[in-house]
Design an enzyme around this catalytic site. Structure first.
Site, PDB file in Angstrom:
ATOM      1  N   SER A  55       0.801  -1.226   0.000  1.00 40.96           N
ATOM      2  CA  SER A  55       0.000   0.000   0.000  1.00 40.96           C
ATOM      3  C   SER A  55       0.833   1.276   0.000  1.00 40.96           C
ATOM      4  CB  SER A  55      -0.947   0.000   1.208  1.00 40.96           C
ATOM      5  OG  SER A  55      -0.190  -0.046   2.384  1.00 40.96           O
ATOM      6  N   ARG A  56       2.133   1.161   0.146  1.00 39.22           N
ATOM      7  CA  ARG A  56       2.976   2.374   0.099  1.00 39.22           C
ATOM      8  C   ARG A  56       4.422   2.005  -0.262  1.00 39.22           C
ATOM      9  NH1 ARG A  56       4.176   4.286   6.320  1.00 39.22           N
ATOM     10  NH2 ARG A  56       6.260   3.375   6.264  1.00 39.22           N
TER      11      ARG A  56
ATOM     12  N   ASP B 246      -1.571  -9.631   8.319  1.00 37.13           N
ATOM     13  CA  ASP B 246      -0.279  -9.420   8.982  1.00 37.13           C
ATOM     14  C   ASP B 246       0.661 -10.566   8.597  1.00 37.13           C
ATOM     15  OD1 ASP B 246       1.874  -9.309  10.709  1.00 37.13           O
ATOM     16  OD2 ASP B 246       0.673  -8.727  12.450  1.00 37.13           O
TER      17      ASP B 246
ATOM     18  N   ASN C 146       7.708  -8.504   0.416  1.00 36.75           N
ATOM     19  CA  ASN C 146       8.241  -7.136   0.473  1.00 36.75           C
ATOM     20  C   ASN C 146       8.086  -6.500   1.863  1.00 36.75           C
ATOM     21  OD1 ASN C 146       8.812  -4.291  -0.648  1.00 36.75           O
ATOM     22  ND2 ASN C 146       6.734  -4.099   0.170  1.00 36.75           N
TER      23      ASN C 146
ATOM     24  N   SER D 234      18.190  -6.330   1.787  1.00 34.84           N
ATOM     25  CA  SER D 234      18.737  -4.976   1.840  1.00 34.84           C
ATOM     26  C   SER D 234      20.254  -5.084   1.742  1.00 34.84           C
ATOM     27  CB  SER D 234      18.359  -4.334   3.184  1.00 34.84           C
ATOM     28  OG  SER D 234      19.150  -3.189   3.422  1.00 34.84           O
TER      29      SER D 234
ATOM     30  N   TYR E 190      17.679  -5.436  12.198  1.00 32.92           N
ATOM     31  CA  TYR E 190      17.296  -5.355  10.777  1.00 32.92           C
ATOM     32  C   TYR E 190      18.294  -6.141   9.914  1.00 32.92           C
ATOM     33  CZ  TYR E 190      15.911  -2.978   6.391  1.00 32.92           C
ATOM     34  OH  TYR E 190      15.475  -2.686   5.116  1.00 32.92           O
TER      35      TYR E 190
ATOM     36  N   ALA F  59      20.210  -8.618  10.818  1.00 37.21           N
ATOM     37  CA  ALA F  59      20.046 -10.063  11.062  1.00 37.21           C
ATOM     38  C   ALA F  59      18.855 -10.594  10.265  1.00 37.21           C
ATOM     39  CB  ALA F  59      19.844 -10.324  12.555  1.00 37.21           C
TER      40      ALA F  59
ATOM     41  N   LYS G 188      17.554  -9.344   7.507  1.00 38.51           N
ATOM     42  CA  LYS G 188      17.785  -9.263   6.059  1.00 38.51           C
ATOM     43  C   LYS G 188      18.859 -10.257   5.600  1.00 38.51           C
ATOM     44  CE  LYS G 188      14.682  -6.109   5.136  1.00 38.51           C
ATOM     45  NZ  LYS G 188      13.491  -6.475   4.359  1.00 38.51           N
TER      46      LYS G 188
ATOM     47  N   ILE H  97      16.798   3.824  -0.738  1.00 39.98           N
ATOM     48  CA  ILE H  97      15.676   4.159  -1.627  1.00 39.98           C
ATOM     49  C   ILE H  97      14.765   5.145  -0.884  1.00 39.98           C
ATOM     50  CG2 ILE H  97      13.753   3.222  -2.979  1.00 39.98           C
ATOM     51  CD1 ILE H  97      16.453   1.961  -3.806  1.00 39.98           C
TER      52      ILE H  97
HETATM   53  P1  NAD Z   1       7.671   1.236   3.898  1.00 39.59           P
HETATM   54  O1  NAD Z   1       7.740   1.392   5.369  1.00 39.59           O
HETATM   55  O2  NAD Z   1       7.281   2.405   3.076  1.00 39.59           O
HETATM   56  O3  NAD Z   1       6.734   0.011   3.502  1.00 39.59           O
HETATM   57  C1  NAD Z   1       6.763  -1.208   4.192  1.00 39.59           C
HETATM   58  C2  NAD Z   1       5.509  -1.965   3.876  1.00 39.59           C
HETATM   59  O4  NAD Z   1       5.496  -3.149   4.699  1.00 39.59           O
HETATM   60  C3  NAD Z   1       4.238  -1.182   4.196  1.00 39.59           C
HETATM   61  O5  NAD Z   1       3.308  -1.355   3.145  1.00 39.59           O
HETATM   62  C4  NAD Z   1       3.712  -1.852   5.465  1.00 39.59           C
HETATM   63  O6  NAD Z   1       2.299  -1.834   5.572  1.00 39.59           O
HETATM   64  C5  NAD Z   1       4.202  -3.275   5.255  1.00 39.59           C
HETATM   65  N1  NAD Z   1       4.239  -4.023   6.523  1.00 39.59           N
HETATM   66  C6  NAD Z   1       4.863  -3.676   7.681  1.00 39.59           C
HETATM   67  N2  NAD Z   1       4.618  -4.612   8.615  1.00 39.59           N
HETATM   68  C7  NAD Z   1       3.844  -5.565   8.036  1.00 39.59           C
HETATM   69  C8  NAD Z   1       3.269  -6.778   8.468  1.00 39.59           C
HETATM   70  N3  NAD Z   1       3.432  -7.220   9.730  1.00 39.59           N
HETATM   71  N4  NAD Z   1       2.532  -7.503   7.612  1.00 39.59           N
HETATM   72  C9  NAD Z   1       2.338  -7.074   6.334  1.00 39.59           C
HETATM   73  N5  NAD Z   1       2.860  -5.923   5.863  1.00 39.59           N
HETATM   74  C10 NAD Z   1       3.583  -5.181   6.711  1.00 39.59           C
HETATM   75  O7  NAD Z   1       9.110   0.688   3.470  1.00 39.59           O
HETATM   76  P2  NAD Z   1       9.809   0.542   2.038  1.00 39.59           P
HETATM   77  O8  NAD Z   1      10.958   1.457   2.040  1.00 39.59           O
HETATM   78  O9  NAD Z   1       8.809   0.610   0.952  1.00 39.59           O
HETATM   79  O10 NAD Z   1      10.389  -0.946   2.200  1.00 39.59           O
HETATM   80  C11 NAD Z   1       9.864  -2.062   1.503  1.00 39.59           C
HETATM   81  C12 NAD Z   1      10.848  -3.217   1.688  1.00 39.59           C
HETATM   82  O11 NAD Z   1      12.119  -2.842   1.144  1.00 39.59           O
HETATM   83  C13 NAD Z   1      11.095  -3.569   3.162  1.00 39.59           C
HETATM   84  O12 NAD Z   1      11.271  -4.953   3.299  1.00 39.59           O
HETATM   85  C14 NAD Z   1      12.418  -2.859   3.451  1.00 39.59           C
HETATM   86  O13 NAD Z   1      13.126  -3.476   4.502  1.00 39.59           O
HETATM   87  C15 NAD Z   1      13.123  -3.002   2.116  1.00 39.59           C
HETATM   88  N6  NAD Z   1      14.190  -2.036   1.910  1.00 39.59           N
HETATM   89  C16 NAD Z   1      13.939  -0.709   1.854  1.00 39.59           C
HETATM   90  C17 NAD Z   1      14.995   0.178   1.650  1.00 39.59           C
HETATM   91  C18 NAD Z   1      14.809   1.655   1.569  1.00 39.59           C
HETATM   92  O14 NAD Z   1      15.815   2.384   1.496  1.00 39.59           O
HETATM   93  N7  NAD Z   1      13.597   2.179   1.556  1.00 39.59           N
HETATM   94  C19 NAD Z   1      16.305  -0.308   1.526  1.00 39.59           C
HETATM   95  C20 NAD Z   1      16.507  -1.675   1.593  1.00 39.59           C
HETATM   96  C21 NAD Z   1      15.446  -2.522   1.772  1.00 39.59           C
END
Ligand code: NAD
Length: 248
Positions: free
Chosen positions: A15-16, A64, A91, A143, A156, A158, A160, A189
């Site tokens: 959703s985001r 969840d 994701n 990540s 985090y 651990a 990943k 990102i």
């Molecule tokens: P974000 O916080 O914008 O989105 C995370 C998403 O995970 C949200 O939609 C949230 O609702 C969902 N979520 C959280 N807990 C949940 C649960 N218990 N059950 C189901 N959904 C759940 O983060 P993002 O930046 O879009 O990250 C997405 C993925 O990419 C994550 O796994 C994050 O660790 C990884 N990541 C992000 C970055 C970055 O720089 N943004 C870098 C490396 C990895």
């Protein structure tokens, strides 16, 4: 004819941020997509309203990913709506950063449950469908921190790193049934997750990125598109960085 025509794809946390971009890219390339969300019904429903068309279906599920029984139910609902699953994208992820000295047991456990246990839950729930179809693609979001570590993110990192070991094992276990499992390791990102980082941390990261800029969600989504499609049908067990060269 689109790249993902007739593919039914399930993604957690759509959703985001990166997940939302992935949903948009997949649907625009012809896939039918089901995604999960945990809090905002409105945001999730708006995405579906925008993306649903006569060519592609998009459905949001409140679920969840850290809860095993909810993942089982989710996969059953997805099968009722889409009949089968071709691609699973894990994701969903959270951070609860702190130096080890100040990190609570609760914050360690929560990050492992949401980031790593969720990958087990969803993969286990989808496995029977992939085995029956004798095909499937699993894409897990790790990540660069899971590869390199990062001070203040031991929980985090651990989770990943765990995703990488899990995915390489699944790739070896299920490869003979034409089921692939790959890992995406994004660098820095720009999303809501990174919004609360301080200017100095952002500057420090950017300085070390050869391309000298943070990535966009679409950069990660485009790799997902490739890994979800048959263009990547001989690729499994890999960790692919989307990091502007950060780890080189
Ligand atoms: P974000 O916080 O914008 O989105 C995370 C998403 O995970 C949200 O939609 C949230 O609702 C969902 N979520 C959280 N807990 C949940 C649960 N218990 N059950 C189901 N959904 C759940 O983060 P993002 O930046 O879009 O990250 C997405 C993925 O990419 C994550 O796994 C994050 O660790 C990884 N990541 C992000 C970055 C970055 O720089 N943004 C870098 C490396 C990895």
């Amino acid at each position: 004819m689109s790249l993902l025509d007739n593919k039914n794809i399930l993604i957690t946390g759509g959703s985001r941020g990166i997940g939302k971009s992935i949903v948009e890219v997949l649907v625009k390339n012809g896939a039918n997509v089901g995604f999960t969300f945990t809090s905002s019904d409105l945001a999730a429903n708006n995405i579906c309203k925008e993306l649903n068309s006569k060519d592609a279906k998009c459905i949001a599920y409140k679920s969840d990913a850290s809860k095993f029984d909810q993942c089982e139910k989710l996969v059953n609902s997805f099968l009722d709506d889409f009949e089968t699953i071709d691609v699973l994208i894990n994701n969903a992820g959270i951070t609860k950063d702190n130096l080890l000295m100040r990190m609570s047991e609760e914050d360690f456990d929560k990050v492992i449950e949401v980031n790593l246990k969720s990958v087990f839950n969803m993969t286990k729930a989808c496995q029977r469908v992939f085995l029956k179809n004798r095909r499937g693609s699993i894409i897990n979001m790790s990540s660069v921190v899971g590869v390199k570590g990062n001070a203040g993110q031991s929980n985090y990192a651990a989770s990943k790193s765990g995703i990488i070991g899990f995915s390489k094992s699944v790739a070896q276990e299920l490869g003979s049934r034409n089921i692939r499992c790959n890992v995406i390791a994004p660098g820095f990102i720009k999303t809501e997750m990174t919004d609360n980082l301080s200017e100095s941390i952002i500057e420090g990261w950017t300085e070390n990125i050869p391309l000298k800029r943070p990535g966009e969600s679409i950069d990660v989504a485009n790799l997902c598109l490739f890994l979800a499609s048959d263009l990547s049908s001989y690729i499994t067990g890999q960790v692919i960085n989307v990091d502007g060269g950060l780890l080189t």
